[in-house]
Scaffold this motif. Structure first.
Motif, mmCIF file in Angstrom:
data_model
loop_
_atom_site.group_PDB
_atom_site.id
_atom_site.type_symbol
_atom_site.label_atom_id
_atom_site.label_comp_id
_atom_site.label_asym_id
_atom_site.label_seq_id
_atom_site.Cartn_x
_atom_site.Cartn_y
_atom_site.Cartn_z
ATOM 1 N N LEU A 32 0.818 -1.208 0.000
ATOM 2 C CA LEU A 32 0.000 0.000 0.000
ATOM 3 C C LEU A 32 0.854 1.261 0.000
ATOM 4 O O LEU A 32 0.419 2.313 -0.462
ATOM 5 C CB LEU A 32 -0.938 -0.002 1.207
ATOM 6 N N GLU A 51 3.381 2.917 5.162
ATOM 7 C CA GLU A 51 2.231 3.423 4.411
ATOM 8 C C GLU A 51 2.216 4.943 4.260
ATOM 9 O O GLU A 51 1.421 5.473 3.489
ATOM 10 C CB GLU A 51 0.939 2.932 5.067
ATOM 11 N N VAL A 69 -1.878 -3.768 -5.755
ATOM 12 C CA VAL A 69 -2.722 -2.651 -5.320
ATOM 13 C C VAL A 69 -3.415 -2.096 -6.563
ATOM 14 O O VAL A 69 -2.762 -1.838 -7.571
ATOM 15 C CB VAL A 69 -1.894 -1.537 -4.637
ATOM 16 N N LEU A 102 -5.752 -2.793 -1.581
ATOM 17 C CA LEU A 102 -5.110 -4.069 -1.859
ATOM 18 C C LEU A 102 -5.950 -4.860 -2.852
ATOM 19 O O LEU A 102 -7.176 -4.902 -2.751
ATOM 20 C CB LEU A 102 -4.942 -4.867 -0.569
#
Length: 453
Positions: A82, A330, A430, A435
């Protein structure tokens, strides 16, 4: 089944040009303007977005084996995907420590089974991170995990004789020692950056010289034995100057900075919120600026997230007993955009360099055919791609993160940009900011015992 071939249209490449990128059978098939769409190819509109080589992190803590309450390879690599990472290096301070071929192969296999990104274990320098005996460096290098990066991160290899032996040993297989630069005698009980603020808050100070003294010693050792040294999470202006001095003399040293040291300062410690407790500690504004300049002029080579997940029990407690570390996979690219791109210090070609091609080179991924040495979109190379929208703004909510832990220092902060799509060896892990599916196991053909980046 999703389409095997993809055409990414109208994206901005790192050099600023607009082009299409064609992915066929997991490889980069063509890059250029107005490419034709082959039959059976799925089209992804990337107009207004930046298309980067997949990001590579040299410094990730996945906690498995032994610390699965804080993170697992599965959850950590979901977070990595991600964040735009197609390759992460898992640090050795697990339980048991990754100081043998058996443990690094276990971590490597867990990464293959998860399938969200490539996982490259980092081998410990010393047995149990104890600093007394060299670990099985050669066995780890020759294992299926093909370890090339070795570190006692979390602990400094403080004994100069031990550090010299490690530097000499890894030369045999072109490995690199990634040092956690912290002189233990100067940081016993330290809680935050040493200075007027630490005295005011009544917290034991962590002097800059504790980091700088080890860097000074180790660059001289690396020069003496003719080996490669990598300095983890550089945090002070003095460290930047030492690394600059070493590079000017041709010493084979590389260095990384973390996203949080590019943005956050010791002033946050006034809150006594242990989410801001980290090793090395948050420093002064002048140190932050020096790190940014060091990345811009090439003194610091790369960004390492030092993603350090912790459970609520070990983090949400009194400052002096709280664990050190922050999550970061992230939020890394948005923080880097805010600190380096939006300030005009670097363009996207520079970001590609510090977050993809350079860490791949340091880890010798390029030598194993995993990414082109200069990070460009090389036709026929594995299609590891990150599509990023720099125009949006989001408020960070750790409760929505894929990592198991919630110790993000950016909670409630507005950050620019968002990863929208990530391709790992041509497979979309992704899609549209969420996801998708991990790589299929039949795509992970690993006949020679080394993964591809």
């Amino acid at each position: 089944m999703t389409a095997q071939n993809y055409l990414i249209t109208g994206g901005t490449l790192p050099d600023g040009t607009t082009a299409d990128v064609l992915v066929e059978d997991g490889l980069l098939a063509a890059v250029g303007p107005d490419l034709a769409t082959p039959v059976g190819t799925e089209v992804l509109d990337a107009a207004g977005r930046v298309v980067l080589p997949g990001l590579v992190d040299l410094h990730t803590h996945l906690r498995q084996p032994g610390r699965e309450d804080a993170e697992t390879v599965e959850t950590g690599t979901r977070a990595a995907a991600l964040g735009g990472f197609t390759s992460v290096h898992a640090m050795a301070n697990s339980t048991p420590v990754a100081d043998s071929a058996g443990v690094v192969e276990q971590v490597w296999q867990l990464g293959r089974e998860a399938g969200w990104c490539d996982v490259h274990p980092v081998g410990a320098v010393t047995v149990g991170l104890g600093g007394e005996r060299l670990a099985e460096l050669g066995a780890m290098a020759e294992s299926r995990a093909a370890v090339r990066v070795f570190s006692d991160d979390g602990m400094c290899v403080a004994d100069p004789v031990m550090m010299r032996r490690a530097l000499e040993y890894v030369k045999a297989f072109d490995g690199v020692i990634a040092q956690h630069a912290q002189e233990p005698g100067l940081t016993d009980g330290a809680q935050m950056n040493e200075g007027a603020l630490s005295s005011m808050l009544g917290l034991a100070g962590w002097p800059a010289v504790a980091e700088e003294a080890i860097i000074a010693r180790d660059v001289l050792l690396a020069q003496h034995v003719g080996s490669r040294l990598h300095v983890c999470h550089v945090s002070t202006a003095g460290s930047v100057e030492l690394i600059r001095w070493a590079k000017q003399r041709g010493i084979d040293v590389t260095a990384e900075a973390t996203p949080h040291h590019l943005l956050l300062t010791e002033e946050l410690v006034r809150t006594y919120n242990p989410v801001y407790k980290v090793n090395p500690p948050l420093r002064r504004e002048a140190d932050v600026m020096a790190l940014r300049e060091g990345l811009a002029d090439g003194t610091i080579d790369t960004i390492g997230t030092d993603h350090a997940p912790h459970t609520a029990e070990t983090k949400e407690c009194e400052w002096t007993v709280a664990a050190m570390g922050m999550t970061g996979l992230e939020t890394a690219l948005p923080v880097v955009q805010l600190a380096l791109v939006d300030t005009g210090l670097m363009d996207w070609a520079g970001i590609s360099r510090i977050l993809s091609s350079t860490p791949a080179r340091i880890a010798r991924l390029a030598d194993q055919g995993r990414i082109s040495p200069d990070g460009v979109f090389e036709i026929g190379a594995p299609a590891n791609l990150t599509v990023y929208d720099p125009t949006v703004t989001r408020t960070v909510d750790p409760e929505r993160h894929a990592t198991k832990s919630r110790n993000s220092p950016y909670r409630g902060m507005e950050l620019p940009g968002q990863v929208t799509d990530v391709f790992n060896h041509g497979h979309p892990v992704v899609r549209d900011r969420a996801l998708a599916t991990p790589r299929q196991q039949h795509q992970q053909n690993h006949q020679t015992g080394t993964t591809q980046q």
